[in-house]
Design a protein around this motif. Structure first.
Motif, PDB file in Angstrom:
ATOM      1  N   GLY A 124      46.355  84.882  18.050  1.00 32.28           N
ATOM      2  CA  GLY A 124      47.198  85.665  18.941  1.00 32.28           C
ATOM      3  C   GLY A 124      48.540  85.938  18.299  1.00 32.28           C
ATOM      4  O   GLY A 124      49.182  85.019  17.769  1.00 32.28           O
ATOM      5  N   TRP A 180      43.196  89.971  25.189  1.00 32.70           N
ATOM      6  CA  TRP A 180      43.907  91.244  25.296  1.00 32.70           C
ATOM      7  C   TRP A 180      43.979  91.935  23.940  1.00 32.70           C
ATOM      8  O   TRP A 180      44.474  91.352  22.984  1.00 32.70           O
ATOM      9  CB  TRP A 180      45.342  91.016  25.775  1.00 32.70           C
ATOM     10  CG  TRP A 180      45.479  90.168  27.006  1.00 32.70           C
ATOM     11  CD1 TRP A 180      46.035  88.921  27.057  1.00 32.70           C
ATOM     12  CD2 TRP A 180      45.101  90.500  28.355  1.00 32.70           C
ATOM     13  NE1 TRP A 180      46.020  88.460  28.366  1.00 32.70           N
ATOM     14  CE2 TRP A 180      45.452  89.412  29.173  1.00 32.70           C
ATOM     15  CE3 TRP A 180      44.499  91.612  28.937  1.00 32.70           C
ATOM     16  CZ2 TRP A 180      45.213  89.399  30.550  1.00 32.70           C
ATOM     17  CZ3 TRP A 180      44.263  91.597  30.304  1.00 32.70           C
ATOM     18  CH2 TRP A 180      44.619  90.505  31.093  1.00 32.70           C
ATOM     19  N   ASN A 206      48.842  92.765  23.924  1.00 33.63           N
ATOM     20  CA  ASN A 206      49.617  91.825  24.734  1.00 33.63           C
ATOM     21  C   ASN A 206      50.644  92.540  25.628  1.00 33.63           C
ATOM     22  O   ASN A 206      50.682  92.295  26.835  1.00 33.63           O
ATOM     23  CB  ASN A 206      50.291  90.830  23.767  1.00 33.63           C
ATOM     24  CG  ASN A 206      51.022  89.708  24.468  1.00 33.63           C
ATOM     25  OD1 ASN A 206      51.042  89.630  25.686  1.00 33.63           O
ATOM     26  ND2 ASN A 206      51.619  88.834  23.675  1.00 33.63           N
ATOM     27  N   TYR A 263      46.209  79.140  23.123  1.00 33.82           N
ATOM     28  CA  TYR A 263      46.466  80.538  22.763  1.00 33.82           C
ATOM     29  C   TYR A 263      45.830  80.822  21.414  1.00 33.82           C
ATOM     30  O   TYR A 263      45.838  79.977  20.524  1.00 33.82           O
ATOM     31  CB  TYR A 263      47.986  80.787  22.699  1.00 33.82           C
ATOM     32  CG  TYR A 263      48.643  80.331  23.975  1.00 33.82           C
ATOM     33  CD1 TYR A 263      48.728  81.182  25.069  1.00 33.82           C
ATOM     34  CD2 TYR A 263      49.079  79.010  24.118  1.00 33.82           C
ATOM     35  CE1 TYR A 263      49.251  80.741  26.275  1.00 33.82           C
ATOM     36  CE2 TYR A 263      49.612  78.559  25.322  1.00 33.82           C
ATOM     37  CZ  TYR A 263      49.694  79.429  26.388  1.00 33.82           C
ATOM     38  OH  TYR A 263      50.199  78.973  27.586  1.00 33.82           O
ATOM     39  N   HIS A 295      46.314  89.366  21.687  1.00 35.53           N
ATOM     40  CA  HIS A 295      46.590  87.989  22.090  1.00 35.53           C
ATOM     41  C   HIS A 295      45.492  87.551  23.043  1.00 35.53           C
ATOM     42  O   HIS A 295      44.796  88.383  23.632  1.00 35.53           O
ATOM     43  CB  HIS A 295      47.969  87.852  22.737  1.00 35.53           C
ATOM     44  CG  HIS A 295      48.668  86.571  22.355  1.00 35.53           C
ATOM     45  ND1 HIS A 295      48.031  85.358  22.323  1.00 35.53           N
ATOM     46  CD2 HIS A 295      49.955  86.321  21.988  1.00 35.53           C
ATOM     47  CE1 HIS A 295      48.888  84.424  21.939  1.00 35.53           C
ATOM     48  NE2 HIS A 295      50.063  84.969  21.716  1.00 35.53           N
TER      49      HIS A 295
END
Lengths: 332, 332
Positions: free
Chosen positions: B157, B279, B282, B150, B255
């Motif tokens: 993120g 994104w 999120n 992530y 994110h």
């Protein structure tokens, strides 16, 4: 779940890949091979009984096969023997002639339903995984377009279809064709431009050609460059090399690809989805996906489902050996 | 297919995202909002009737809602009102407390079955799309391990859970936490090393903290660094900034993530699968996935299916507006 007994029909690169893949899937068991040339196969492979294709019914009965993985070509083999096999047994295949998929689905669906079988068609990584990823990207990112690129790595991706096309040209003894994605085209998609591409805007084609003795380089080059569909729309490079060079430097079946979609969510925030795969062996990759679908076919058949299915019709849990409890506890 | 009438339960970031997403999905129609604070919602939003959560049954009946998208939190909201709603209507939620998913599934499955409803649980992008991609990677590449990373982009993120955790520390007025993937860890996975990682080996954590007046920087830093689970196992950076800076520079909800698996196929050829998403928002991303699952829930309900489902139990074709014929002709 109990062992799934699998027959392999067709002993080419994908058939060999499926046999290797079955060894890596302990819940699956190879029980027979069916081939047009069983004597040729037996010289190379004798771990299970090998039958002539005319004896397929006997092969499936004697071996107790539950699913046949059809490893023939999409041009001549599958349209003919796909429905023949669907009469006898549950099937899985990698029919990849995109524009004929609706017709092939209809033919397999009719036969499979009439004979109480499941036929999973057109799976592998494209069509197959890429079909799934295109569909999911379209559903999760409405308004975006999903693009497919091939050959993003430095070596490019070996295209069997285009290599075969080169070999049909008079004067060509042997050949291999590598597809390359055009990096600036990939970038445009990743930037969310959702561009309109002509075929030649996304990929270039690189040919390695071994000439017959005395063949005319200029004529062969012209024949390649002007071949409609295959090479004419593309920026194409032709390299003439020796058979030895082809055999040593360009022996494998590497391929790779990308599904990319970019758009916006909700109130206009940028969003991007990408699925990338890189395969040292394209036929082995296809084989792995076929084997996971054979598992799904056996489950669908156990539920008394019949007819044709694609990857889009099957829940992901059917492809895996993991139980529902395991999936909930460790894979969500 | 006919329009799917959707109720939104909960009017936070995800609820707002769902309302925005429904506008981008012409086959879906928002028919009511249910909230704990309907008066607050009505000040901001009056396009459809807004009901208090105690009047949910009336809200669904009057509005003709077929599916309720539950946009509450996983810690306190969903375990309580998820089963309550599953008594009344088909539901979709993004319950994301991974270790409690089996219990939550069992509770929702029981209630939904008893009341003849469909409850799709734990969807969004993780759990949700990432669960699907982990499962597919495991099925198509047996022997590989699927890793989740992530915050691979430069901004990292934004983690809502970790931001909330920071805000519980005495002396912290406001805060945001950005997760960053460690590039060398991603590389190891892509190289096919299938490494054993401790949590701190994969990600670092970057905190932007606004202090209450007179709060002690050293004490707050220590409290953050030592918070078990959230920050103690990680290489954590704490930056103290002003509320104004937080509001302007760190206002959005970006994110991104990666599911990566690498292994070998057949006779040992290297293979790699990656799913990447980025994104800008999120909660809007989660909302888009929830809305596609509301479409699937309506279809499952139309087939008289009942009980709980996850993304792993639903074929991809259920998420899209495309007909079976369209999918065969253009999406395979």
């Amino acid at each position: 779940m109990s062992q799934v007994k699998v027959a392999v029909v067709g002993y080419g690169n994908v058939g060999r890949g499926v046999i290797a893949s079955l060894k890596n899937n302990p819940d699956m068991e190879l029980v027979c091979v069916v081939s047009r040339s069983p004597e040729r196969v037996k010289k190379e492979f004798s771990a299970v009984p090998v039958f002539h294709v005319s004896e397929a019914e006997k092969a499936f009965e004697r071996s107790g096969a539950q699913v046949a993985i059809l490893c023939g070509g999409s041009k001549d083999d599958l349209p003919k023997f796909g429905p023949q096999m669907a009469k006898l047994i549950n099937t899985v295949d990698s029919f990849d002639n995109h524009i004929h998929i609706p017709d092939y689905f209809a033919a397999m669906d009719k036969t499979a339903k009439e004979h109480g079988h499941v036929s999973v068609i057109s799976t592998g990584w494209d069509p197959g995984i890429f079909s799934l990823e295109r569909t999911l990207a379209g559903a999760f990112l409405p308004g975006s377009r999903a693009y497919g690129f091939y050959g993003l790595g430095p070596a490019g991706g070996l295209s069997m279809g285009h290599s075969d096309a080169l070999r049909t040209i008079p004067g060509v003894k042997d050949a291999r064709q590598y597809t390359h994605a055009i990096p600036s085209a990939v970038k445009k998609v990743q930037n969310g431009e959702n561009p309109d591409f002509a075929p030649g805007d996304m990929h270039t084609r690189e040919c390695f050609v071994v000439l017959e003795e005395g063949a005319d380089k200029v004529a062969v080059t012209k024949a390649i460059m002007e071949m409609p569909g295959y090479f004419a729309p593309y920026d194409t490079t032709v390299n003439f090399i020796t058979q030895e060079e082809l055999n040593t430097k360009y022996a494998g079946f590497p391929h790779d690809g990308l599904v990319a979609a970019a758009g916006v969510t909700g109130k206009g925030n940028p969003a991007r989805i990408e699925y990338r795969c890189v395969w040292g062996s394209n036929p082995e990759a296809t084989a792995n996906v076929l084997v996971a679908h054979a598992r799904a076919a056996a489950r669908l058949a156990a539920e008394k489902r019949t007819g044709a299915f694609t990857i889009l019709d099957i829940p992901a849990s059917y492809f895996t050996t993991k139980s529902h409890d395991e999936l909930l506890a460790h894979w969500m």
